[in-house]
Design a protein around this motif. Structure first.
Motif, PDB file in Angstrom:
ATOM      1  N   THR A  11       2.663   7.541 -12.064  1.00  0.00           N
ATOM      2  CA  THR A  11       2.492   6.927 -10.750  1.00  0.00           C
ATOM      3  C   THR A  11       3.582   7.407  -9.791  1.00  0.00           C
ATOM      4  OG1 THR A  11       1.476   4.979 -11.750  1.00  0.00           O
ATOM      5  CG2 THR A  11       2.300   4.732  -9.510  1.00  0.00           C
ATOM      6  N   TYR A  15       2.908   9.502  -6.462  1.00  0.00           N
ATOM      7  CA  TYR A  15       3.390   8.935  -5.203  1.00  0.00           C
ATOM      8  C   TYR A  15       4.216   9.970  -4.439  1.00  0.00           C
ATOM      9  CZ  TYR A  15       5.495   5.617  -1.961  1.00  0.00           C
ATOM     10  OH  TYR A  15       5.892   4.967  -0.818  1.00  0.00           O
ATOM     11  N   TYR A  19       1.597  10.808  -1.496  1.00  0.00           N
ATOM     12  CA  TYR A  19       1.594   9.634  -0.620  1.00  0.00           C
ATOM     13  C   TYR A  19       1.222  10.004   0.819  1.00  0.00           C
ATOM     14  CZ  TYR A  19       3.155   5.623   2.078  1.00  0.00           C
ATOM     15  OH  TYR A  19       3.195   4.565   2.953  1.00  0.00           O
ATOM     16  N   VAL A  23      -2.056   8.788   2.968  1.00  0.00           N
ATOM     17  CA  VAL A  23      -1.925   8.019   4.209  1.00  0.00           C
ATOM     18  C   VAL A  23      -2.661   8.748   5.336  1.00  0.00           C
ATOM     19  CG1 VAL A  23      -0.309   7.211   5.989  1.00  0.00           C
ATOM     20  CG2 VAL A  23       0.217   6.838   3.576  1.00  0.00           C
ATOM     21  N   GLU A  37      -1.152   2.687   5.607  1.00  0.00           N
ATOM     22  CA  GLU A  37      -0.075   2.584   4.625  1.00  0.00           C
ATOM     23  C   GLU A  37      -0.339   1.461   3.637  1.00  0.00           C
ATOM     24  OE1 GLU A  37       3.268   2.241   7.262  1.00  0.00           O
ATOM     25  OE2 GLU A  37       3.633   4.407   7.228  1.00  0.00           O
ATOM     26  N   GLU A  38      -0.845   0.321   4.132  1.00  0.00           N
ATOM     27  CA  GLU A  38      -1.187  -0.798   3.244  1.00  0.00           C
ATOM     28  C   GLU A  38      -2.275  -0.398   2.256  1.00  0.00           C
ATOM     29  OE1 GLU A  38      -2.110  -4.504   5.182  1.00  0.00           O
ATOM     30  OE2 GLU A  38      -0.516  -4.163   6.653  1.00  0.00           O
ATOM     31  N   GLN A  41      -0.764   1.856  -0.404  1.00  0.00           N
ATOM     32  CA  GLN A  41       0.077   1.085  -1.321  1.00  0.00           C
ATOM     33  C   GLN A  41      -0.785   0.272  -2.283  1.00  0.00           C
ATOM     34  OE1 GLN A  41       3.307   1.136  -1.821  1.00  0.00           O
ATOM     35  NE2 GLN A  41       3.740   2.559  -0.169  1.00  0.00           N
ATOM     36  N   GLU A  42      -1.800  -0.397  -1.764  1.00  0.00           N
ATOM     37  CA  GLU A  42      -2.693  -1.186  -2.616  1.00  0.00           C
ATOM     38  C   GLU A  42      -3.416  -0.301  -3.627  1.00  0.00           C
ATOM     39  OE1 GLU A  42      -5.214  -3.131   0.190  1.00  0.00           O
ATOM     40  OE2 GLU A  42      -3.646  -4.521   0.835  1.00  0.00           O
ATOM     41  N   PHE A  44      -2.241   2.516  -4.953  1.00  0.00           N
ATOM     42  CA  PHE A  44      -1.288   2.869  -6.008  1.00  0.00           C
ATOM     43  C   PHE A  44      -1.079   1.704  -6.974  1.00  0.00           C
ATOM     44  CE2 PHE A  44      -0.021   6.620  -3.577  1.00  0.00           C
ATOM     45  CZ  PHE A  44       0.253   7.515  -4.594  1.00  0.00           C
ATOM     46  N   VAL A  45      -0.996   0.508  -6.446  1.00  0.00           N
ATOM     47  CA  VAL A  45      -0.840  -0.670  -7.308  1.00  0.00           C
ATOM     48  C   VAL A  45      -2.055  -0.821  -8.212  1.00  0.00           C
ATOM     49  CG1 VAL A  45      -0.701  -3.190  -7.335  1.00  0.00           C
ATOM     50  CG2 VAL A  45       0.737  -1.879  -5.769  1.00  0.00           C
TER      51      VAL A  45
END
Length: 84
Positions: A11, A15, A19, A23, A37-38, A41-42, A44-45
């Motif tokens: 990960t 990233y 990343y 984006v 960006e949110e 991020q979500e 990747f989680v």
């Protein structure tokens, strides 16, 4: 435990390498940097959380891209509903 370390390392590598491009993809779709960006991020989680469920860890980037597109589509649909 080793699988968890592999997930963290993979990960982190994804990233670092992807990343910004993810984006950029999300910005093209939702036309808003903070929302993009949110979304990334979500994504990747979600990928990290479901790492054990990935049949082929080599396809993790594909999973991330698909996740970004799907989450962006959800944001767009939500905006359309709100605008009505």
């Amino acid at each position: 435990m080793a699988a968890d370390r592999n997930a963290v390392h993979a990960t982190t590598a994804l990233y670092t390498a992807h990343y910004r491009s993810l984006v950029g993809l999300a910005v093209l779709l939702v036309r808003d940097m903070s929302t993009a960006e949110e979304i990334v991020q979500e994504s990747f989680v979600a990928m990290h959380t479901n790492w054990r469920g990935l049949r082929d860890s080599g396809k993790a980037l594909w999973y991330l891209r698909q996740c970004v597109v799907n989450r962006s589509r959800s944001v767009i649909r939500h905006r359309m509903v709100v605008d009505r």
